[in-house]
Design a protein around this motif. Structure first.
Motif, PDB file in Angstrom:
ATOM      1  N   PRO A 324     -10.434   9.038   4.240  1.00 47.17           N
ATOM      2  CA  PRO A 324     -10.073  10.317   4.854  1.00 47.17           C
ATOM      3  C   PRO A 324      -9.009  11.075   4.062  1.00 47.17           C
ATOM      4  O   PRO A 324      -8.946  12.289   4.122  1.00 47.17           O
ATOM      5  N   VAL A 325      -8.163  10.358   3.325  1.00 43.95           N
ATOM      6  CA  VAL A 325      -7.123  11.027   2.542  1.00 43.95           C
ATOM      7  C   VAL A 325      -7.289  10.611   1.087  1.00 43.95           C
ATOM      8  O   VAL A 325      -7.457   9.433   0.800  1.00 43.95           O
ATOM      9  N   ASP A 326      -7.263  11.587   0.188  1.00 43.93           N
ATOM     10  CA  ASP A 326      -7.430  11.272  -1.221  1.00 43.93           C
ATOM     11  C   ASP A 326      -6.075  10.905  -1.815  1.00 43.93           C
ATOM     12  O   ASP A 326      -5.371  11.748  -2.362  1.00 43.93           O
ATOM     13  N   LEU A 327      -5.706   9.645  -1.689  1.00 42.59           N
ATOM     14  CA  LEU A 327      -4.388   9.202  -2.137  1.00 42.59           C
ATOM     15  C   LEU A 327      -4.382   8.967  -3.642  1.00 42.59           C
ATOM     16  O   LEU A 327      -5.396   8.581  -4.213  1.00 42.59           O
ATOM     17  N   PRO A 328      -3.231   9.198  -4.277  1.00 40.02           N
ATOM     18  CA  PRO A 328      -3.158   8.926  -5.715  1.00 40.02           C
ATOM     19  C   PRO A 328      -3.097   7.419  -5.958  1.00 40.02           C
ATOM     20  O   PRO A 328      -2.769   6.651  -5.049  1.00 40.02           O
ATOM     21  N   LEU A 330      -1.286   4.382  -6.901  1.00 42.68           N
ATOM     22  CA  LEU A 330       0.148   4.108  -6.922  1.00 42.68           C
ATOM     23  C   LEU A 330       0.423   2.748  -7.551  1.00 42.68           C
ATOM     24  O   LEU A 330      -0.350   1.818  -7.373  1.00 42.68           O
ATOM     25  N   ILE A 332       2.543  -0.187  -7.082  1.00 38.82           N
ATOM     26  CA  ILE A 332       3.419  -0.747  -6.058  1.00 38.82           C
ATOM     27  C   ILE A 332       3.772  -2.173  -6.459  1.00 38.82           C
ATOM     28  O   ILE A 332       2.879  -3.011  -6.616  1.00 38.82           O
TER      29      ILE A 332
ATOM     30  N   LEU B  80       9.060   0.511   0.881  1.00 38.42           N
ATOM     31  CA  LEU B  80       8.018   0.254  -0.111  1.00 38.42           C
ATOM     32  C   LEU B  80       6.697  -0.150   0.548  1.00 38.42           C
ATOM     33  O   LEU B  80       5.616   0.231   0.084  1.00 38.42           O
ATOM     34  N   ARG B  84       2.089   0.620   0.465  1.00 43.09           N
ATOM     35  CA  ARG B  84       1.047  -0.390   0.347  1.00 43.09           C
ATOM     36  C   ARG B  84      -0.066  -0.178   1.374  1.00 43.09           C
ATOM     37  O   ARG B  84      -1.203  -0.587   1.159  1.00 43.09           O
ATOM     38  N   LEU B  89      -4.460   4.750   6.873  1.00 39.42           N
ATOM     39  CA  LEU B  89      -4.273   5.843   7.833  1.00 39.42           C
ATOM     40  C   LEU B  89      -5.440   6.827   7.885  1.00 39.42           C
ATOM     41  O   LEU B  89      -6.111   7.082   6.882  1.00 39.42           O
ATOM     42  N   ALA B  91      -6.685  10.820   8.467  1.00 41.67           N
ATOM     43  CA  ALA B  91      -6.158  12.046   7.859  1.00 41.67           C
ATOM     44  C   ALA B  91      -4.992  12.595   8.675  1.00 41.67           C
ATOM     45  O   ALA B  91      -4.016  13.102   8.125  1.00 41.67           O
ATOM     46  N   PRO B 115       9.939   2.100  -6.278  1.00 40.79           N
ATOM     47  CA  PRO B 115       9.604   3.527  -6.352  1.00 40.79           C
ATOM     48  C   PRO B 115      10.594   4.394  -5.559  1.00 40.79           C
ATOM     49  O   PRO B 115      11.040   3.991  -4.486  1.00 40.79           O
ATOM     50  N   TYR B 125       0.994  13.802   1.746  1.00 38.44           N
ATOM     51  CA  TYR B 125      -0.364  13.460   2.181  1.00 38.44           C
ATOM     52  C   TYR B 125      -0.529  13.415   3.696  1.00 38.44           C
ATOM     53  O   TYR B 125      -1.643  13.471   4.196  1.00 38.44           O
TER      54      TYR B 125
END
Lengths: 601, 192
Positions: A324-328, A330, A332, B80, B84, B89, B91, B115, B125
């Motif tokens: 649903p969300v186009d996340l970059p 990351l 981590i 942090l 992860r 989630l 939208a 980060p 987002y």
């Protein structure tokens, strides 16, 4: 009024409700809480055995005497118990015997992810698979009924997500227990010499045939015909994962995964067009359905490895992933589990990591010492393997291995499976140092008692095994005791013992830092004095969670204290996490670590 | 093909009281007459590693774990760890972030960088992102360990559960000795 229960709590409750008053097991995630909870009920006898084989043998004995018995273990525990298991299938149980095999897809806390449904087929023992806590409670009762009716051990297989998920359970009034125990001698049934075992072997097949007929009407094998276009054959929690994403499909939900209801499967196949077999790990149901000549879709789209969730099933069937969300993408930093602050294993493995020896390891918290920065453990196979492997390795290496082979095993693990290989090391004149990392409890599973703690599962005082006496009795001449908080002592003793020919046992003696029984109040947390720290990073070599590195680049100019030429930062101790074990202080060459810092403001 | 089941994902580090928080959350949903399921992790996974607990509630709940992209609220106990689990989630998912930073081993050793700007990144987002200084709330409430109840307080603003129910459930969940501080932490958490 329903209550919120984990699958493990529900299993214990189910056993209690149906009159079970005898339990045995060995701790192992995800099974541990079953016996702990069961032991709390009124009038119950429950014990931790030294290992799963003993637990099952205790269970078989109690069942043959006429008792209803619950035996609990994790999936790999069944490997240990496999010897009595296969023959208990022949003898039958007289009373009733239900064995919990708690499987761990995704290896949340295990060394492998074997699918123990194969054991049911292999040992010819029926197996039930609950999908949630209510079923966990209900299926235990059914398992005992089946055990009594068919004179067979019965497996119940929760997986991690059933054992450790919580859901609503309706409690029932416990049935009053019935004492059916008596001495009944029946050599033909319980003395498995070839002539008797051959006869019992035939009985096993008769029983399997009766069970195959029984499962056709077993109410927990249930068909839900909704949309006839697609049918899903599944069992256990995977049913819920599938229902979550495909509520409208038709289902054949199997409560019993061995033996399978072939008649029912044929009927289901006739009523739906396309069939999916949805199961974690092995294609256990799928292969049998295919062998019936029924066309199904299974492991060509569903993974063989790791646990499922609703998304895994949706993706396999639809070929699409919901994003649903186009996340970059990351970066981590990973957060692997780590030894606790003040863990007694840390000092021990810091020293072992510097010995340039091969350290065969074992199953326990200390297995985590394989990671950076300690890197003090170099193998982990199964409970007890450290000792046998150290011996084998030293024999194979001959001169090259002199003073270079160490085996490390925890106290509970040593009792579980380390004693016989240690005897073997002595008997066959091996040359290795075996360290018993004795933290006085079964720590990783949450502080369970064992034969060296001095207490039983139900809290009674009992004799405590003395490792020094035991090692001497096994014929080990060099037995030493160290405090792993004392790095100098640990290093000296390890070096001395490695230099000696023949087997040595070193007992690393310090209770688990989380174990309340030995807690004596908070020690003062330590601090690093920025006025003294030269930034050598020695203390970071412990990998202790409170100790962190602060770069000068990230600090305000006025706080920077440069005490060495090339220093580019200093260490720092999180006061809230440190428990003052002092191991880092012993490493600091400039005395920068202490309870107080010099006036540095 | 979604159903009416709602999902909350609690994520953080072993020892932060996540399992206790998800237990309390379940009891609160139960008290409102809903079906509820939750998942936990035990054993080796708990030793300072990532800990998550999914809590799912509705008229009838099937899976105790949510699929990625299906979580309504991420209650993150550690900054942090927020990153992860962002892919869990929806939208319009809500993110509640404890501002506490707990360095993983690689960061402690200087091999990796913790980060920065996690709240800012998350806000790019997701529309609704709330930050809570839970350790500070817990200390002000008189018990440094009450981080979990402080975060539950912040979470309670997103849920249709009455104060009466929360109070009852919290009273059932804590011994007399720590109850007052936990109630206080919950109420202070609600101010976020």
């Amino acid at each position: 009024m329903p209550v919120l229960m984990s699958g493990n709590e529900a299993i214990a409750r189910g056993a209690y409700e149906c009159g079970v008053r005898f339990g045995a097991g060995y701790p192992g995630t995800p099974s541990t809480e079953i016996l702990e909870e069961f032991a709390k009920y009124e009038g119950v006898y429950a014990e931790w055995a030294p290992n799963e084989k003993v637990a099952l043998e205790v269970g078989i004995g109690a069942a043959v005497a006429g008792a209803k018995v619950l035996v609990t273990m994790k999936h790999v525990g069944v490997n240990v118990a496999a010897d009595p298991l296969f023959t208990a299938s022949y003898t039958g149980t007289n009373g009733a015997l239900v064995i919990i095999s708690a499987d761990d897809p995704s290896l949340h806390s295990s060394q492998n992810e074997q699918d123990n449904r194969n054991y049911a087929k292999f040992a010819k023992i029926p197996m039930l698979e609950p999908a949630d806590s209510q079923e966990a409670k209900d299926f235990i009762k059914l398992a005992f009924e089946i055990s009594e009716k068919f004179d067979t051990p019965v497996f119940v297989r929760p997986n991690t997500r059933v054992a450790h998920s919580k859901s609503l359970v309706t409690l029932s009034e416990p049935e009053p227990p019935e004492d059916k125990t008596a001495i009944r001698i029946n050599a033909a049934k319980y003395v498995m010499v070839p002539i008797n075992a051959r006869a019992r072997r035939v009985e096993v097949e008769k029983r399997m045939q009766q069970l195959r007929e029984f499962v056709e009407t077993f109410p927990e094998n249930r068909m839900e015909i909704n949309n006839p276009e697609v049918g899903i054959i599944t069992a256990g929690i995977v049913y819920h994962y599938a229902k979550d994403v495909f509520p409208d499909y038709s289902y054949l939900k199997l409560g019993m995964v061995h033996p399978l209801p072939t008649g029912m499967i044929r009927e289901f196949a006739a009523r739906v067009k396309k069939i999916y077999c949805v199961e974690e790990l092995d294609p256990f149901i799928e292969e049998q359905v295919r062998a019936m000549g029924i066309d199904v879709t299974g492991k060509e789209i569903f993974p063989y490895t790791h646990e499922f969730d609703p998304g895994v099933i949706e993706r396999a069937v639809t070929g699409q992933t919901a994003r649903p969300v186009d996340l970059p993408a990351l970066t981590i930093p990973p957060r692997p589990p780590n030894l606790c602050p003040g863990c007694p294993h840390r000092g021990l493995f810091y020293v072992l990591g510097k010995l340039k020896a091969f350290v065969t390891g074992d199953i326990g918290c200390y297995t985590l010492s394989y990671m950076k920065p300690l890197e003090g453990l170099h193998s982990c196979i199964c409970m007890g393997a450290s000792v046998g492997m150290a011996h084998g390795m030293s024999k194979a290496l001959k001169e090259k291995g002199k003073g270079k082979v160490v085996g490390v095993i925890g106290d509970s693990t040593f009792i579980h499976s380390g004693i016989t290989p240690l005897l073997n090391l002595v008997y066959n004149k091996g040359d290795a140092v075996i360290v018993i990392a004795d933290n006085r409890t079964t720590a990783m599973t949450g502080m369970q008692e064992h034969p060296a703690t001095g207490f039983t599962l139900q809290g009674e005082k009992t004799r405590a095994l003395d490792f020094t006496v035991l090692a001497a009795a096994l014929g080990v001449e060099n037995v030493r005791v160290i405090d792993p908080y004392d790095l100098k002592m640990t290093r000296t003793v390890m070096k001395e013992e490695l230099e000696k020919p023949g087997p040595s046992v070193v007992i690393s003696n310090r209770p688990c830092v989380l174990f309340k029984r030995f807690q004596t109040g908070a020690a003062k947390p330590l601090q690093i004095d920025p006025a003294k720290c030269i930034g050598c990073k020695m203390c970071l070599g412990l990998g202790c969670p409170p100790i962190a590195w602060k770069k000068f680049d990230d600090m305000p100019e006025d706080q920077i204290r440069k005490n060495a030429k090339k220093q580019d930062g200093h260490s720092f101790i999180d006061q809230d996490l440190c428990n003052g074990c002092t191991v880092c202080r012993q490493l600091c060459k400039v005395g920068a670590i202490g309870e107080e810092v010099s006036a540095n403001e | 093909m979604s159903n009416a089941t709602k999902s909350i994902l609690l994520a953080g580090v072993g020892g932060q009281g996540i399992l206790r928080a998800s237990d309390i959350l379940c009891l609160a949903f139960m008290a409102t007459g809903l079906d509820v399921k939750k998942s936990e992790v035990h054993g080796m996974a708990q030793r300072g590693g990532c800990v998550t607990s999914h809590v799912r509630y509705g008229a009838k709940v099937y899976s105790p774990i949510a699929k990625k992209g299906d979580v309504d609220i991420l209650l993150s106990f550690e900054k942090l760890e927020t990153l992860r689990y962002l892919d869990y989630l929806k939208a319009d998912g809500v993110v509640i972030i404890n501002e506490e930073e707990i360095y993983p081993p690689s960061v402690n050793l200087g091999d990796a960088i913790y980060p920065g700007n996690i709240e800012v990144l998350t806000s790019r987002y997701f529309k609704k992102v709330k930050c809570v200084n839970a350790p500070d709330v817990a200390r002000r409430a008189g018990n440094a360990r009450a981080i979990n109840t402080a975060l539950l307080g912040a979470l309670s603003n997103e849920l249709m559960i009455t104060d009466d129910v929360w109070n009852r459930v919290l009273k059932e969940s804590f011994p007399q000795k720590t109850l007052e501080a936990n109630l206080q932490a919950f109420n202070l958490g609600k101010l976020f």
